[in-house]
Enzyme design. Structure first.
Site, short mmCIF file in Angstrom:
data_model
loop_
_atom_site.label_atom_id
_atom_site.label_comp_id
_atom_site.label_asym_id
_atom_site.label_seq_id
_atom_site.Cartn_x
_atom_site.Cartn_y
_atom_site.Cartn_z
N HIS A 308 30.30 45.17 44.13
CA HIS A 308 30.93 44.34 43.11
C HIS A 308 32.43 44.51 43.19
CE1 HIS A 308 31.90 42.50 39.30
NE2 HIS A 308 30.73 41.91 39.41
N ASP A 365 22.81 40.36 40.32
CA ASP A 365 21.97 39.42 41.07
C ASP A 365 20.80 40.09 41.79
OD1 ASP A 365 23.36 37.14 40.42
OD2 ASP A 365 24.89 37.53 41.93
#
Ligand code: ACO
Length: 431
Positions: A308, A365
């Protein structure tokens, strides 16, 4: 006494004011740096640049903290529902009973798509990427509701309650219509139902057979949409702000955000995760091939759903969704071999030095697709689901831009690396 940071370039000292946010985040205000010194800060991709002040979401990537308007995501996940959190993100406070009812009524009253606009679908080939359809349909709302989309902040803000509710409700309805269009199914008309049930009806009802509400499905959909409601200055929200800063109306700015979300490094990752898990399943692999390829350093072979831009410890949304995954499947009486593969892949990656040293953990996700799949949502619609969930965050960001009297157009600088000045060469003299 205001604090300054001193920057010494050659023999000149330049004082830049220091700013502190409400959670103690620190920044150096470089707005006058170029004027005072001729220098700009170089920060490719704005990874260390604060482009705005915002009161919507607080994110501390090092410690895995995410709060909307001060409320921790874990508390919202456990106790709120999508529409309430959407209201919170947009308006800044949890709604009272009356406010919640008014907001819910506006969402219900604006769920439909005008018959003339429905005809736009006839022009899309069946295999048009869902996010491409969604972006262009949302941009078209400016044509069907011109009075809400005048590109005049003062005017557009007077109608904000309506345009915000329309955007949330219609993006949801359009998402379901896109699904039906790609399957060649007739569209369903929205009903007087709660937000998530209406979506499930629009998706799964048949002409003579209404979708029967399953509370566990509604609850899971609520949770997953809520988990996507906002996420600070991510690529798509920053895009919405940038487009909005030019004076563009809400619908046009949202369409730009949808475009930004569609990329595989942002919202498109949820589809890529499922494709990866499916190929591991189909090839009876244990995931080691994907892990080995991801370590090669190529962007196109990254382990999807891992890493991320800001979280360096864990993504709190991934934690909530990862835990919910097993529970949702259990409640629905379903099992999914891809969940076991995901668990296995996560454990293997988290033991691997490559991932440990780069602080790469599962992101939102990684597990969201398994829940979407359990709800009967096909993989190519996952990013559209993300867009339905993220709409409140985009709307709140647009509103901050539009209502900031001191706001200016977003206009970053660059370091030019092209040729220096040269004279035009006529074609017959070019080598
Ligand atoms: N697989 C393998 N290696 C990775 C991954 C990954 N998923 N993510 C980052 N890396 C590597 C980078 O190549 C880099 O390696 P290097 O130091 O040897 O050059 C190192 O880890 C550090 O990368 P970051 O600076 O943390 O990555 P960046 O901030 O540029 O990118 C991003 C963040 C785009 C999310 C990236 O981690 C990625 O591509 N992940 C996979 C796609 C994905 O899941 N996206 C969804 C993000 S969440 C969301 O948008 C909702």
């Amino acid at each position: 006494m205001p604090k300054n940071a001193l920057l010494k370039i050659d023999d000149k000292e330049i004082a830049c004011p220091v700013m502190t946010g409400s959670e103690g985040e620190k920044a150096i205000d470089a707005r006058n740096l170029r004027k005072d010194s001729g220098y700009i800060f170089y920060d490719q991709g704005y990874g260390n640049t604060g482009s705005c002040e915002s009161a919507i979401t607080y994110l501390d990537g090092d410690n895995g903290i995410l709060r909307h308007r001060g409320y921790p995501i874990e508390q919202l996940a456990a106790r709120s529902e999508f529409v309430e959190t959407a209201y919170l993100v947009i308006y800044g406070e949890l709604p009272t009973k009356t406010q919640r009812k008014k907001f819910g009524d506006l969402l219900r009253q604006n769920a439909h798509i005008e018959p003339q606009m429905q005809r736009l679908f006839e022009g899309y080939p069946k295999d048009t990427p869902p996010m491409a359809m969604l972006a262009s349909l949302v941009a078209s709302l400016a044509g069907y509701y011109p009075d809400l989309a005048t590109n005049n902040f003062e005017h557009d803000l007077k109608q904000f309650d309506l345009s915000a509710a329309m955007a949330i409700s219609k993006i949801r309805t359009l998402g379901a219509m896109i699904y039906r269009h790609t399957r060649g199914l007739p569209f369903m008309h929205p009903k007087d139902l709660p937000f998530c049930d209406n979506f499930l009806h629009l998706m799964f009802s048949e002409p003579y057979h209404d979708y029967a509400v399953i509370p566990e499905v509604t609850q899971a959909l609520n949770l997953i949409l809520l988990m996507h409601a906002d996420h600070e200055q991510n690529c798509s929200s920053a895009t919405v702000r940038m487009v909005g800063s030019s004076g563009a109306n809400l619908f046009t700015s949202l369409a730009a955000g949808i475009g930004a979300l569609s990329g595989p490094l942002h919202g498109g990752a949820n589809m890529a995760v499922m494709q990866m898990l499916q190929s591991i399943h189909d090839e009876h692999d244990d995931g080691s091939r994907f892990i080995a390829a991801a370590k090669g350093g190529s962007k196109s072979n990254r382990l999807m759903g891992f890493g991320h831009a800001v979280y360096r410890n864990f993504d709190p949304r991934a934690k909530v969704i990862g835990e919910a995954c097993g529970l949702v499947l259990k409640k629905l009486g379903k099992s999914d071999p891809l969940l076991d593969i995901a668990h296995h892949l996560e454990q293997a990656a988290l033991k691997d030095d490559y991932f440990i040293s780069r602080k790469l953990y599962p992101n939102v996700d990684f597990y969201s697709g398994i829940i979407f799949r359990a709800l009967g949502i096909p993989t190519n619609l996952f990013t559209v689901m993300f867009a339905i969930g993220r709409a409140p965050g985009w709307i709140a960001n647009w509103r901050e831009v539009a209502s900031n009297p001191k706001g200016r157009i977003y206009r970053p600088r660059q370091i030019y690396t092209g040729p220096v000045k040269r004279d035009y060469v006529p074609m017959d003299q070019r080598g």
